[in-house]
Design an enzyme around this catalytic site. Structure first.
Site, mmCIF file in Angstrom:
data_model
loop_
_atom_site.group_PDB
_atom_site.id
_atom_site.type_symbol
_atom_site.label_atom_id
_atom_site.label_comp_id
_atom_site.label_asym_id
_atom_site.label_seq_id
_atom_site.Cartn_x
_atom_site.Cartn_y
_atom_site.Cartn_z
ATOM 1 N NE ARG A 1 -21.216 -2.647 45.093
ATOM 2 C CZ ARG A 1 -21.525 -1.793 46.049
ATOM 3 N NH1 ARG A 1 -21.780 -0.528 45.743
ATOM 4 N NH2 ARG A 1 -21.587 -2.182 47.294
ATOM 5 C CE LYS B 1 -19.314 -3.442 51.520
ATOM 6 N NZ LYS B 1 -20.743 -3.318 51.823
ATOM 7 C CE LYS C 1 -22.488 6.298 50.867
ATOM 8 N NZ LYS C 1 -23.087 5.059 50.345
ATOM 9 N NE ARG D 1 -31.320 2.064 55.837
ATOM 10 C CZ ARG D 1 -30.178 1.785 55.203
ATOM 11 N NH1 ARG D 1 -29.462 2.764 54.641
ATOM 12 N NH2 ARG D 1 -29.738 0.530 55.117
ATOM 13 N N GLY E 1 -25.083 1.359 45.428
ATOM 14 C CA GLY E 1 -25.596 0.026 45.741
ATOM 15 C C GLY E 1 -26.798 0.106 46.675
ATOM 16 C CG ASP F 1 -19.198 1.400 54.255
ATOM 17 O OD1 ASP F 1 -19.010 0.462 53.472
ATOM 18 O OD2 ASP F 1 -20.321 1.889 54.475
HETATM 19 C C1 S3P Z 1 -25.182 0.342 53.567
HETATM 20 C C2 S3P Z 1 -24.823 -0.928 53.908
HETATM 21 C C3 S3P Z 1 -23.469 -1.474 53.692
HETATM 22 C C4 S3P Z 1 -22.452 -0.371 53.456
HETATM 23 C C5 S3P Z 1 -22.956 0.648 52.476
HETATM 24 C C6 S3P Z 1 -24.226 1.298 52.976
HETATM 25 C C7 S3P Z 1 -26.561 0.781 53.825
HETATM 26 O O1 S3P Z 1 -23.491 -2.318 52.563
HETATM 27 O O2 S3P Z 1 -21.238 -0.926 52.987
HETATM 28 O O3 S3P Z 1 -21.981 1.665 52.272
HETATM 29 O O4 S3P Z 1 -26.842 1.997 53.785
HETATM 30 O O5 S3P Z 1 -27.412 -0.086 54.079
HETATM 31 P P1 S3P Z 1 -23.891 -3.890 52.670
HETATM 32 O O6 S3P Z 1 -25.289 -3.959 53.091
HETATM 33 O O7 S3P Z 1 -23.695 -4.429 51.294
HETATM 34 O O8 S3P Z 1 -22.920 -4.469 53.651
#
Ligand code: S3P
Length: 414
Positions: A115, A331, A19, A24, A87, A304
């Site tokens: 969040r 989260k 993911k 990205r 997020g 995660d």
């Molecule tokens: C992610 C970073 C993590 C992770 C999220 C995906 C990412 O979050 O928990 O599922 O792709 O950069 P945080 O940056 O808030 O720790």
């Protein structure tokens, strides 16, 4: 959805594509020069949100099976963006758009709107961005502004925050430097560098200078976080064994594999590193499990996977402790509360703490309860794994949320 206990689990399979890397690959190529082909892309709901946002901003994106072709937009247009449950989409886009001369808003679902967003708006504002939140949450509103580099010490380890600042740094004057308390996943650094950006890492500090990106094809490996659920299933089902092929093995992501190994699970890894990201095949065979202790240093590499590890800890004999993981509270749900709630519904003995939880494992779970996934894909899948090795299985409400990161999950385990 009712999850029945499994009598055996012996599989060789691929898992959902990564993911973080899919987000990205689509987002960065959407403003790079040229056209890129992203193969084995994850088309889960979160990444579809990123695709929709980048199209709204002007990138030309076509999807054919799991192949996504992205042609970068020479300039973004103004847009009202919807990031759904994601997020990563929200925070990375906040940083990217801050210096791109657009007027944009970013909103999402009820979980996303709960969040914290100050963690990105504050450093971006310090860089000169015109970005406002709604009481520290989404929706976010961005207007054109000129950015300058900063030297930012992050209060929490977060790849999303680090990435937002680095993306803003691509459009800022001078050098942008960000230092983390503990190293988080570095997919952004690796991909930006592969696309020609001047990104340098020195210990816990990463720096970037302004510059344009050149499109780059990406072959997305399997998601280590999704693979962890399959390994977890093999770890809790008697005689379980699974081989997951072509999983991403970036060391900033593989903490859960180390913990499962520490617990006594029999794990072998066959790794390759012929591209930007290491990947390989990983096999886990069930074995008697011991409890674990997880502290802050290790948390970013398995953030995660903590709900899943808590579920597996119920199958160990003895007390496991997760500490230094207050980030779990912010989260897709408050995962300290929702993990404890889910595992207790199955008969687990889990006590939430301020920064983690204590799990008193009794070598298995009775099951039989009902779990609400609380709009959180990883809670739905955690409850499923917990149920697979239990006596009675369990009912999961809101199971469809697993499609956020793992479309096809239920077909594998049910
Ligand atoms: C992610 C970073 C993590 C992770 C999220 C995906 C990412 O979050 O928990 O599922 O792709 O950069 P945080 O940056 O808030 O720790």
């Amino acid at each position: 959805m009712f999850v029945k206990p499994l009598k055996n689990f012996d599989r060789t399979l691929e898992t959902a594509p990564d993911k973080s890397i899919t987000h990205r690959a689509v987002m960065f190529n959407a403003f790079a020069r040229g056209t890129a082909v992203v193969t084995n892309a994850l088309l889960g709901e979160d990444c579809l949100s990123t695709i929709a946002c980048m199209r709204a901003l002007g990138a030309d994106i076509s999807v054919d099976g799991s192949t996504v072709r992205v042609t970068g937009a020479p300039a973004f247009r103004d847009a009202a963006l919807y990031a759904g449950n994601s997020g990563t989409t929200t925070r990375l886009l906040a940083g990217l758009l801050a210096g791109m001369g657009v007027t944009a808003s970013i909103d999402g679902d009820a979980s996303l709107r709960s969040r914290p967003m100050r963690r990105v708006t504050e450093p971006l504002t310090a860089m000169g961005a015109d970005i406002t939140s709604t009481d520290g949450k989404a929706p976010l509103y961005i207007k054109p502004a000129s950015l300058r580099g900063i030297d930012y010490k992050m209060p929490v380890a977060s790849a999303q925050v680090k990435s937002a600042i680095l993306l803003a740094g691509l459009h800022a004057s001078g050098v942008t430097r960000v230092t983390e308390p503990v190293r988080s996943r570095d997919h952004t650094e690796l991909m930006l560098r592969a696309m020609g950006a001047d990104v340098r890492a020195d210990g816990l500090t990463v720096s970037v200078r302004a510059g344009d990106l050149v499109s780059a094809d990406v072959e997305v490996p399997g998601d280590a976080s999704s693979a962890a659920f399959l390994l977890g299933a093999a770890a809790v089902v008697k005689g379980g064994r699974v081989t997951v092929k072509r999983v991403g093995l970036n060391p900033t992501r593989t903490g859960a594999f180390e913990v499962l190994r520490r617990m006594g699970a029999d794990i072998t890894v066959d790794s390759r590193s012929d591209g930007v990201e290491p990947y390989g095949d990983i096999t886990l065979s069930q074995a008697p499990l011991s409890p674990f202790e997880i502290t802050a240093e290790e948390v970013p590499s398995l953030i995660d996977e903590l709900p899943l590890l808590a579920a597996v800890a119920c199958y160990a004999e003895g007390t496991s402790v997760i500490g230094g993981a207050a980030e779990l509270k912010v989260k897709e749900s408050d995962r300290i509360a929702t993990t404890a709630e889910a595992l207790r519904a199955l008969g687990g003995d889990v006590t939430p703490t301020d920064d983690g939880m204590i799990i008193r494992g009794r070598g298995g779970l009775k099951g039989g309860g009902k779990v609400n996934a609380r709009l959180d894909h990883r809670i739905a899948m955690t409850a499923a794994v917990a149920a697979l090795g239990s006596e009675l299985g369990c009912e999961i409400e809101g199971a469809e949320t697993a499609a956020v990161s793992y479309p096809g999950f239920w077909e594998i385990i049910c």
